[in-house]
Design an enzyme around this catalytic site. Structure first.
Site: not given
Ligand code: PLP
Length: 371
Positions: A199, A201, A322
């Site tokens: 990802s 960001h 989250c």
């Molecule tokens: N997986 C992990 C380990 C993450 O830290 C995050 C982001 O918080 C995600 C998946 C989700 O990524 P995205 O925000 O690009 O959907």
């Protein structure tokens, strides 16, 4: 007004000015749809393909294995759905400390079991081996979905070791590499993964852009249906400036890796030592050898800690972004039986400074009335 100190870089990172600069032309004059045949479309198409080549070479894989998506969540969903639907996986072995983008998805698609973990969240490889053997003996094909670096406490996976185990038992291997790609040089082809997610960001790229690596020869089909973009693997007009930003952010991260990681490790150590001196009975949840951008700390006897930090102008979180909003223990802390503490995740980037860490330690001194 005091300057805000941002220590929540595992949630998201600020876009770097160099990345924005690379993206700007594609937000302005280079706006063509990459599927259009005329010159404006051809230009954005070739910019996307150059970005793909750059990303693929940094990850040690062929261009044809890289698919751009909207981020880590979509990549994880696509990989898991495809392993179940296209590759015949009937059972998923995962861990209780995966990000919800994996945990909720695996539960949705198939029967799951959870690998045993050490108190620091490290995978018990003997148990993983035993679970794989049990399923293989029963003729059941497995998907193993284990994250490379945990976003809350920074535990690292021995990814090649899991790749070898999966190969030995004919299992499909997906790794959520959202917290590691952009933070470590990674040779994906050598890891033995069939699928890996990243990802933008999380390493000073834009939000809403990620990638899914699908190893050569894996017959995956798309989650999102529609047009023929991303070689029929991900429909929808490409996020051109996101893709350009992702590639530029990864280039910067990889070319400055030695210097940036050294700087960030120094900050983490400075904070760890300073906090330990200030509050001797706190616990460090992150293992000694952990993701260098994350320090998870359990403070004794304090409610509303993250709110207190917020009032002091320091952005931290209790767990992952989250699960923020209150100081309730996250699913990760609950799975590791670490709910007796008020957990604060500090996560760093190259833009943090030693002075910011000193200020953070002062805030903790104030909170715990240490003079
Ligand atoms: N997986 C992990 C380990 C993450 O830290 C995050 C982001 O918080 C995600 C998946 C989700 O990524 P995205 O925000 O690009 O959907």
């Amino acid at each position: 007004m005091n300057q805000t100190i941002y220590l929540d870089n595992a949630a998201t990172t600020p876009l770097s000015p160099e990345v924005l600069e690379a993206m700007m032309p594609y937000m302005k004059e280079q706006f063509g749809n990459p599927s259009s045949a005329y010159v404006l479309g051809r230009r954005t198409r070739s910019a996307i393909e150059a970005a793909r080549r750059s990303v693929a070479s940094m990850l040690g894989v062929k261009n044809s294995t890289i698919y751009f998506t909207s981020g880590g969540t979509e990549s994880n969903n696509t990989a898991i759905a495809s392993a179940v639907r296209d590759l015949g996986c009937k059972h998923i072995i995962t861990s209780r400390i995966e990000h919800h983008a994996v945990l909720h998805t695996v539960k949705h698609y198939a029967r799951c079991s959870f690998v045993k973990l050490t108190p620091y969240g490290e995978v018990d490889y003997t148990d993983l081996n035993a679970q794989l053997r049990e399923q293989a003996d029963r003729g059941i094909k497995c998907l193993v979905s284990l994250m490379h670096a945990n976003n809350e406490i920074g535990t690292l996976l021995e990814i090649e070791r899991v790749g070898q185990l999966c190969r030995q038992y004919g299992a499909v291997f997906h790794s959520d590499c959202v917290q590691s790609i952009g933070h470590y040089p990674i040779d994906l082809a050598g890891c033995g993964v069939h699928f890996a997610s990243a990802s933008g960001h999380k390493f000073h790229g834009p939000k809403g852009i990620g990638l899914l690596y699908i190893a050569e020869g894996v017959a995956a089909s798309p989650l999102i249906l529609g047009g023929a973009q991303e070689r029929n693997m991900r429909a929808g007009t490409e996020n051109v400036y996101g893709i350009i930003g992702f590639a530029r952010a990864l280039e910067i991260a990889m070319s400055n890796f030695e210097q940036d990681s050294k700087h960030i490790k120094g900050l983490k150590e400075q904070l760890r030592t300073g906090l330990k001196e200030t509050v001797p009975d706190l616990v460090i949840h992150s293992p000694d050898h952990s993701l260098y951008t994350v320090l998870s700390v359990g403070f004794p006897d304090k409610d509303l800690l993250t709110t207190f930090f917020d009032m002091a102008g320091i952005c931290v979180s209790g767990g992952s972004a989250c699960s923020s909003g209150d100081d309730a223990p996250s699913h990760v802390m609950a799975a590791l039986n670490k709910t007796d503490f008020a957990t604060v995740r500090f996560s760093f980037s190259k833009y943090n400074s030693p002075a910011e860490i000193d200020k953070t330690i002062d805030v903790v001194k104030n909170l715990f009335h240490v003079v």
